[in-house]
Scaffold this motif. Sequence first.
Motif, mmCIF file in Angstrom:
data_model
loop_
_atom_site.group_PDB
_atom_site.id
_atom_site.type_symbol
_atom_site.label_atom_id
_atom_site.label_comp_id
_atom_site.label_asym_id
_atom_site.label_seq_id
_atom_site.Cartn_x
_atom_site.Cartn_y
_atom_site.Cartn_z
ATOM 1 N N ARG A 32 1.353 -14.153 -11.303
ATOM 2 C CA ARG A 32 2.290 -13.728 -12.116
ATOM 3 C C ARG A 32 2.045 -12.752 -13.720
ATOM 4 O O ARG A 32 2.264 -13.131 -14.879
ATOM 5 C CB ARG A 32 2.658 -14.942 -12.304
ATOM 6 C CG ARG A 32 3.663 -15.634 -11.238
ATOM 7 C CD ARG A 32 4.232 -16.717 -11.676
ATOM 8 N NE ARG A 32 4.788 -17.534 -10.636
ATOM 9 C CZ ARG A 32 6.030 -17.335 -9.847
ATOM 10 N NH1 ARG A 32 7.044 -16.722 -10.519
ATOM 11 N NH2 ARG A 32 6.596 -18.261 -9.068
ATOM 12 N N CYS A 49 13.379 -10.828 -10.146
ATOM 13 C CA CYS A 49 12.917 -11.374 -8.612
ATOM 14 C C CYS A 49 14.141 -11.840 -8.756
ATOM 15 O O CYS A 49 14.695 -12.581 -9.646
ATOM 16 C CB CYS A 49 11.360 -12.343 -9.047
ATOM 17 S SG CYS A 49 11.434 -14.111 -7.743
ATOM 18 N N ALA A 85 9.368 -7.813 -11.360
ATOM 19 C CA ALA A 85 8.533 -7.784 -10.235
ATOM 20 C C ALA A 85 8.499 -6.557 -9.608
ATOM 21 O O ALA A 85 9.220 -5.440 -9.423
ATOM 22 C CB ALA A 85 9.100 -8.793 -9.123
ATOM 23 N N VAL A 104 7.263 -6.299 -2.427
ATOM 24 C CA VAL A 104 6.565 -7.322 -2.906
ATOM 25 C C VAL A 104 4.990 -6.772 -1.328
ATOM 26 O O VAL A 104 3.894 -7.020 -1.674
ATOM 27 C CB VAL A 104 6.351 -8.059 -3.287
ATOM 28 C CG1 VAL A 104 6.323 -9.027 -3.067
ATOM 29 C CG2 VAL A 104 4.604 -9.076 -3.895
ATOM 30 N N CYS A 111 9.127 -12.037 -6.643
ATOM 31 C CA CYS A 111 7.457 -11.526 -6.790
ATOM 32 C C CYS A 111 6.898 -12.208 -5.568
ATOM 33 O O CYS A 111 7.116 -12.958 -5.947
ATOM 34 C CB CYS A 111 7.969 -11.596 -8.340
ATOM 35 S SG CYS A 111 7.987 -13.531 -8.498
ATOM 36 N N TYR A 112 5.480 -11.899 -6.162
ATOM 37 C CA TYR A 112 4.410 -12.122 -5.406
ATOM 38 C C TYR A 112 4.291 -13.341 -6.023
ATOM 39 O O TYR A 112 3.479 -14.353 -4.924
ATOM 40 C CB TYR A 112 2.776 -11.325 -5.520
ATOM 41 C CG TYR A 112 1.713 -11.677 -5.001
ATOM 42 C CD1 TYR A 112 1.654 -11.502 -3.997
ATOM 43 C CD2 TYR A 112 0.977 -12.834 -5.975
ATOM 44 C CE1 TYR A 112 0.657 -12.262 -3.143
ATOM 45 C CE2 TYR A 112 0.246 -13.206 -5.418
ATOM 46 C CZ TYR A 112 -0.125 -12.783 -3.958
ATOM 47 O OH TYR A 112 -1.391 -13.712 -2.882
#
Length: 445
Positions: free
Chosen positions: A230, A344, A351, A355, A407-408
């Motif tokens: 993050r 996200c 994000a 992803v 998001c990742y």
Amino acid sequence: MDKPSITAICKKCKKNPGAIVVRYENLCNDCFTRYVQRKFLRHMAKYREGLGADEGRKFMVCYSGGVGSTGLLDMVGAFYNVMERNEKSPRAVDGVLVVHVDESEIGEESIDDTILNEAGKRCQGSQVVRIPLSHVFDLLPSSITYTWDPQTQSLRSSPSHPPSPLPPTERFNALISSLPSPSSRSDLRAYLRTKLINNLALRENCSTILYGDSGTRSAAKILGLTASGRGHTVPYEIGDAVSSTSTQAKMEGQGEERLAVDVVRPLKDLLQQELESYLALHELTYVKSEIPELSNVKNYTIDQLMTRYFRGLEITFPSIVATVGRTAEKLGKAVESKGEAGRCRICGMPAEKDVKKWIERLTVNEPAPLEEIENSLARMQIANADAPADARKEDDKDESDVTSEVCYGCLAATRHAKAPLPWPVESVQGRANDTQSVLDKYLID
């Protein structure tokens, strides 16, 4: 903090004997107090300006009972009370709401009501609220269920539905217990806490949320966020006067509503040991938070590991801890315009677009033979030339697959979840119809 020698003189006033060593400098008690308060006031300068007759400014102070939030509440109380007593100065603040998010239901230490009442007395006329973290499902009764599909390695969502008949505590426990690791539970719990605080602030017409993050805490968050994937959220998580948006999920065609509250971290230029000295000097008590000693390092969360590291580092090398925070503040925010970055749908933070493809582009297990790459490119060109235009523009898409919309960090946290994850979302209509203050249920008498 190290004690200076008896003969040491205060570095600032050159008169009084030194009492506290602050980053290798001897300061007397008076100069140290002014040093701490100046750091606080530097970030509160714009809130000393008077308000117009039709303007409102209400502070929400997030109070955990720890070092940072206790010091923050003491300084906010002095700031607010001075403004109230000075009849000649224009009205600057309308009120203070002290909020304690209770996480005792998941094993965190609970704060007694007497401590919260004493905390509220530091600000004249303030309200004190204790709200369980699980009641984010009470404040935001609608939810979307996310499920990890191990076969396709994707995250899927079910359509939004009306409020669940299950109590908020059961829904919260179902979410937390389904997450695969201590770090993922800690990670998403933090965003649930933020979602709860942000929405409570919006409903109670608070214009500013104040956090008591010290420089030591900020440094730990910087490395922790980076390690958990993050890093792009660092400017939002440690920044000062950052606009915190309550991003609403698209609820059955209602669209998306974006509302904002200022977030200020006035103590981020102070180390935790400096705040501890300030509290000791002014005889302010706080709840000590100790990270348990665990036999297996895998049982620690990333946040716990980073906190332990920087708490040890600030004792011998305080300048390094301060440098980490100053360096991170120079990072720019993710670009959200022109389609370069989205939000996200779980945490609401900026994000990368899709992803999953971003990870594939970054990951190389082994190089492919050059001949195979050339043949693959040729086949793609032929296929694109023969395919109808509409087919090339729009592929068959599974609407339930939302992997490209998270998001990742959230993808990593929800990957391999043991059961479906109910995630609270805000209904725009629900907020509009909410005419009774939610504080009635959580106010401390």
